[in-house]
Motif scaffolding. Structure first.
Motif, mmCIF file in Angstrom:
data_model
loop_
_atom_site.group_PDB
_atom_site.id
_atom_site.type_symbol
_atom_site.label_atom_id
_atom_site.label_comp_id
_atom_site.label_asym_id
_atom_site.label_seq_id
_atom_site.Cartn_x
_atom_site.Cartn_y
_atom_site.Cartn_z
ATOM 1 N N GLN A 90 85.733 56.855 -62.857
ATOM 2 C CA GLN A 90 87.406 57.926 -63.552
ATOM 3 C C GLN A 90 87.572 59.049 -62.753
ATOM 4 O O GLN A 90 85.615 59.775 -63.342
ATOM 5 C CB GLN A 90 86.970 58.182 -64.902
ATOM 6 N N THR A 144 96.785 55.129 -62.611
ATOM 7 C CA THR A 144 97.185 54.289 -63.846
ATOM 8 C C THR A 144 98.365 53.050 -63.505
ATOM 9 O O THR A 144 98.386 52.192 -64.507
ATOM 10 C CB THR A 144 97.529 55.042 -65.300
ATOM 11 N N ARG A 198 96.170 50.396 -62.501
ATOM 12 C CA ARG A 198 95.668 49.379 -63.444
ATOM 13 C C ARG A 198 96.091 48.586 -63.921
ATOM 14 O O ARG A 198 96.138 47.338 -64.545
ATOM 15 C CB ARG A 198 95.223 51.010 -64.412
ATOM 16 N N HIS A 199 97.739 49.163 -64.434
ATOM 17 C CA HIS A 199 98.601 48.297 -65.220
ATOM 18 C C HIS A 199 99.533 47.331 -64.235
ATOM 19 O O HIS A 199 100.345 46.482 -65.110
ATOM 20 C CB HIS A 199 99.217 49.208 -66.578
ATOM 21 N N SER A 224 103.583 48.247 -64.895
ATOM 22 C CA SER A 224 103.923 48.021 -65.904
ATOM 23 C C SER A 224 104.411 49.092 -66.601
ATOM 24 O O SER A 224 103.068 50.354 -66.746
ATOM 25 C CB SER A 224 102.702 47.245 -66.714
ATOM 26 N N ALA A 233 103.370 50.006 -70.371
ATOM 27 C CA ALA A 233 101.729 50.267 -70.312
ATOM 28 C C ALA A 233 101.466 51.927 -70.515
ATOM 29 O O ALA A 233 100.033 52.588 -70.446
ATOM 30 C CB ALA A 233 101.222 49.403 -69.433
ATOM 31 N N VAL A 234 102.139 52.020 -68.550
ATOM 32 C CA VAL A 234 101.597 53.492 -67.886
ATOM 33 C C VAL A 234 102.127 54.514 -69.259
ATOM 34 O O VAL A 234 101.101 55.640 -69.971
ATOM 35 C CB VAL A 234 102.340 54.013 -67.062
ATOM 36 N N ASP A 245 102.486 54.568 -72.696
ATOM 37 C CA ASP A 245 101.568 54.682 -73.301
ATOM 38 C C ASP A 245 100.197 55.203 -72.868
ATOM 39 O O ASP A 245 100.039 55.737 -73.634
ATOM 40 C CB ASP A 245 101.491 52.905 -73.913
ATOM 41 N N GLU A 246 99.578 55.022 -72.377
ATOM 42 C CA GLU A 246 98.459 55.388 -71.953
ATOM 43 C C GLU A 246 98.820 56.820 -71.345
ATOM 44 O O GLU A 246 97.640 57.691 -71.859
ATOM 45 C CB GLU A 246 97.779 54.589 -70.610
ATOM 46 N N LEU A 247 100.063 57.558 -70.776
ATOM 47 C CA LEU A 247 99.738 58.880 -70.624
ATOM 48 C C LEU A 247 100.741 59.773 -71.567
ATOM 49 O O LEU A 247 100.336 60.860 -71.696
ATOM 50 C CB LEU A 247 100.734 58.901 -68.762
ATOM 51 N N CYS A 248 101.374 58.608 -72.454
ATOM 52 C CA CYS A 248 101.979 59.722 -73.624
ATOM 53 C C CYS A 248 102.890 60.033 -72.668
ATOM 54 O O CYS A 248 103.152 61.959 -73.029
ATOM 55 C CB CYS A 248 101.275 60.703 -74.087
#
Length: 443
Positions: free
Chosen positions: A330, A406, A409-410, A413, A416-417, A419-422
């Motif tokens: 990463q 991201t 990885r998802h 989705s 999901a993206v 949520d992860e990146l807010c």
């Protein structure tokens, strides 16, 4: 990490099938069993990712008939034959037909494993070469290999498509490691000569006398036909054109002039000189240079390709992580800035090395990208370029890389993206549009 090759085990005796399968599975192979040659043929195509182990004596279609059928499907498919005691003459005949090898019952299981390893290694090489040939003849696949959306890369892709359709000779210039040979393949693959011969020759690999024979002939008995004859009607790529002597330059010019217009054989010359005081124009005789440079492509160095550096690093990291069976590293914001600022004297070739070593470091759980860049340049001061880049460019490049990684990885989705990146959906959509990221590319 290379995926395990398959082994198709064909034997009408259930106990024999199972014992061979269990032994080879313990040796790390992916096995599948068939009770008859007829059943096996249904699942064995021309690109079967493995080898075949078959008994010779079977009811219905016997092993010899089966071998002949397999050779008709794919003549390069390795087949190991198993024969009973006293049937060695039949096994020798199988070898004449094209069997990889044979084992006489009762056989040593270790010998079986040894032969399986040799056969699967041969099969892997065959399939890799076959895939490479297909790739190098497919213009769309080659264009996809030219990763990047920087203005310089977009212009390069347009030039390849335009000049690929033309029929004149081409000069490709650029620093070492920028991918000039790949571009030569792409020029051929997207043009009218795509289905004709493509011959690649390094002018720096031979002394002058040998190079003269290799290009123009006459060839010795143990040498292939001259390149200019082999490439007739297609494309002849001459790498390191700048190393040609004056006499060979003159001979090449005569050959080009004798072809007339349009050229029977297209010459694509690759030149590695990109220094201020030494260019391709300065080392080639003027009449040859202008004949070759009527159509010209200059490949941009990696340091001028902006965020393409991060895109390439990410793709390479994913490829090496898959190969080594571990997670891709990463990249932090600081490391992204360091990648963007590095001078990259070895260009894409150097980036490939750094990406592979970063994956290996990540597998061990130690090291940093900055340390790799310093090792590559052997000087921490030279790890940064003198070409200043505004903060906005660094921020945008890192932001694009973060969203791209991201999304991958998802697998596309959006929720999901977010949520992860807010990020709210509208902001994510706006940024994806800004960076030309399409959700469909990740599904």
């Amino acid at each position: 990490m290379s995926k395990a090759m398959k082994i198709a085990i064909v034997d009408d005796e259930k106990d024999m099938r199972q014992s061979i399968s269990q032994w080879l599975a313990m040796s790390g192979f992916d096995t599948e069993t068939f009770a008859s040659a007829e059943d096996a043929l249904k699942g064995l195509g021309s690109d079967y990712p493995g080898i075949v182990v078959s008994d010779i004596k079977m009811p219905g279609m016997d092993g010899m008939q089966f071998l002949r059928k397999l050779k008709g499907v794919d003549s390069t498919l390795p087949v190991i034959m198993i024969t009973g005691h006293g049937d060695v003459p039949m096994a020798v005949e199988a070898m004449r037909i094209g069997a990889f090898d044979f084992l006489e019952k009762p056989f040593n299981p270790d010998r079986m494993t040894e032969l399986a390893k040799k056969a699967t290694n041969a099969r892997r090489l065959t399939l890799d070469n076959r895939a490479l040939r297909r790739e190098l003849s497919d213009g769309s696949l080659l264009m996809k290999k030219l990763i990047g959306q920087s203005p310089s890369m977009e212009r390069l892709k347009e030039d390849i498509l335009d000049l690929g359709q033309a029929d004149g000779h081409v000069l490709i210039e650029g620093e070492t490691g920028t991918g000039k040979t790949l571009i030569a393949h792409a020029l051929h693959a997207v043009g009218a000569r795509a289905n004709r011969k493509f011959v690649l020759l390094s002018c720096s690999a031979y002394d002058e006398d040998t190079l003269t024979r290799v290009i123009f002939g006459p060839a010795h008995d143990d040498e292939p036909i001259p390149a200019i004859e082999e490439a007739r009607g297609g494309t002849l790529v001459l790498e390191d054109i700048e190393t040609l002597s004056y006499a060979l330059q003159s001979r090449l010019l005569t050959a080009i002039n004798d072809q007339g217009t349009p050229a029977e054989t297209r010459i694509v010359a690759i030149c590695n000189l990109q220094e201020q005081d030494k260019t391709c124009e300065s080392v080639l005789r003027p009449d040859l240079f202008y004949r070759l440079a009527a159509l010209r492509i200059t490949v941009p160095p990696l340091r001028q390709r902006g965020e393409d550096i991060l895109t390439l690093f990410t793709r390479l990291g994913e490829q090496f992580a898959d190969e080594y069976g571990c997670d891709a590293p990463q990249v932090s914001a600081q490391e992204a800035a360091q990648l963007l600022q590095a001078p990259w004297p070895g260009n894409v070739r150097q980036l490939i090395n750094v990406a592979e070593r970063a994956v290996l470091q990540n597998r061990r759980g130690s090291g940093s990208i900055a340390s790799l860049l310093m090792t590559e340049t052997e000087d921490s001061q030279s790890a940064m370029t003198t070409e200043g880049k505004p903060l906005k460019e660094f921020v945008e490049a890192f932001e694009r890389m973060l969203i791209d990684n991201t999304m991958r990885r998802h697998r596309g989705s959006i929720v999901a993206v977010m949520d992860e990146l807010c990020l709210p959906r509208r902001t994510l959509n706006e940024k994806m549009a800004k960076y030309s990221l399409q959700r469909s590319d990740y599904l």
